[in-house]
Design an enzyme around this catalytic site. Structure first.
Site, PDB file in Angstrom:
ATOM      1  N   GLU A  91      10.885 -16.279 -11.995  1.00  0.00           N
ATOM      2  CA  GLU A  91      11.795 -15.403 -12.736  1.00  0.00           C
ATOM      3  C   GLU A  91      11.485 -13.934 -12.433  1.00  0.00           C
ATOM      4  O   GLU A  91      10.350 -13.584 -12.118  1.00  0.00           O
ATOM      5  CB  GLU A  91      11.659 -15.665 -14.243  1.00  0.00           C
ATOM      6  N   CYS A 337       7.305  -9.075 -21.405  1.00  0.00           N
ATOM      7  CA  CYS A 337       5.978  -9.282 -20.823  1.00  0.00           C
ATOM      8  C   CYS A 337       5.376 -10.592 -21.287  1.00  0.00           C
ATOM      9  O   CYS A 337       5.326 -10.877 -22.479  1.00  0.00           O
ATOM     10  CB  CYS A 337       5.018  -8.195 -21.289  1.00  0.00           C
TER      11      CYS A 337
END
Ligand code: SAH
Ligand code: SF4
Length: 348
Positions: A91, A337
């Site tokens: 990703e 994150c």
């Protein structure tokens, strides 16, 4: 049949490649420019000539990955899922800010470092990405914002300094003035603290910004949180940063993901202040983004309370450190994150 995707070739390599087909050198520059502008087929490269386009079409592939999904968060962040060869998936994330865009790129499928707080780490390690697979993430994200990516952060899946050769080549391609020409100054590489890799960065580049995921400067706790790295001496790590800074003369970002009740106390703040002494730094505080199922030594991980984050920040600031707090964009699509974790079956 050439199996290497052309998107992963430098201009010099394309020249060699076309030479092998008895083509003239200037053709390589044309091809390189098309690829970096995001061309998806040889057919659209009109100035290459019909016979060369046909030859290329029969002998080579432009790209090696396939887009499996694109998800947009309410806050504007876009998460891209790519299927790679051999059943791997990865990703990457596009983060908009004031009409500009930052591309967050991955360098490995999974990650061998295995931080207990990170979804990618919980997947284990599958393999390193090729230069083409890294460049292709950039090209796909750049296409999603009409060629307006201005910054790159190498903060996606994987540990960049354990795949430095492919990363170096990918960044060379993306920053090449004959191609996309992205500014080298606008690239940040984030590492969990691979000392040999930092030394290599200092010696050989790329000359990008450096971020270190310090997480905590209590050596024992750090070793338990960043498990797969083995014992890392903070003294050696700091020496590597000092040498990098002697060469590059830039500020180093110290990223610290705050885990509720674990690394947010006065002791952690003090240790971080000591670690930062003698370095020019900015500390980036990242409140932990939730990932289901992750725990630390038997206790489920939780985000820090606002009061914990505020306390930690105050402690650092009162010791004279520069502190910023990381945006949480992409949370709605698990694209923030530490939340990236495409699995091989995401191509639905
Ligand atoms: N492997 C590299 C780069 C990718 S991780 C590294 O560790 O630096 C990018 C950042 O995300 C790191 O600073 C890491 O500490 C942080 N991170 C990992 N999991 C997180 C989570 N669940 N919430 C917030 N930040 C996280
Ligand atoms: Fe790997 Fe970085 Fe996640 Fe740690 S935080 S597991 S080094 S991607």
């Amino acid at each position: 049949m050439n199996n290497v995707a052309l998107a992963g070739m430098t201009l010099g390599e394309l020249e060699q490649f076309l030479k092998g087909m008895n083509e003239q050198k200037f053709r390589a520059a044309q091809l390189f420019a098309w690829i970096s502008r995001g061309a998806r087929s040889f057919g659209e490269m009109r100035d290459l000539g019909l016979s060369l386009r046909k030859k290329l079409d029969e002998s080579s592939a432009l790209r090696s990955s396939v887009v499996a999904k694109i998800e947009t968060d309410r806050d504007g962040a876009v998460k891209l899922g790519l299927l790679l060869g051999g059943g791997a998936a990865v990703e990457a994330v596009l983060l908009p800010a004031n009409g500009r865009y930052t591309a967050c790129l991955s360098t490995q499928a999974g990650c061998p470092v295995g931080c207990v707080f990170c979804k990618t780490g919980s997947l284990g390690f599958l393999r390193n990405l090729s230069a083409a697979e890294i460049v292709e993430q950039f090209l796909e994200l750049d296409a999603l914002c009409a060629g307006n990516v201005s910054n790159i952060v190498v903060m996606g899946m994987g540990e960049p300094l354990l795949n430095l050769e492919a990363l170096r080549k990918a960044l060379e391609i993306i920053t090449s003035p004959e191609g996309r020409g992205l500014s080298k100054r606008r690239i940040t590489i984030s590492t969990s603290g691979i000392i040999a890799g930092i030394a290599e960065l200092a010696e050989k580049g790329p000359d990008a910004e450096l971020a270190l995921s310090i997480t905590t400067a209590r050596e024992d706790l750090r070793g338990r949180l960043i498990k797969g790295a083995g014992p890392v001496s903070l003294r050696d790590l700091k020496n590597a940063l000092v040498r990098w800074q002697q060469k590059h003369r830039r500020r180093i970002t110290l990223e610290t993901v705050l885990l509720g009740g674990i690394n947010t106390g006065g002791e952690d703040a003090e240790a971080l202040v000591r670690f930062a002494r003698g370095l020019r730094t900015v500390v980036n505080i990242i409140p932990w983004n939730p990932v289901e199922g992750l725990s630390f030594e038997g206790n489920a991980l939780v985000p820090p309370a606002q009061s914990e984050t505020a306390f930690f920040r105050r402690q650092l600031e009162s010791a004279g450190l520069n502190v910023t707090c990381r945006f949480r964009r992409g949370r709605g699509i698990s694209g923030a994150c530490g939340q990236l974790g495409a699995l091989p079956d995401t191509g639905k």
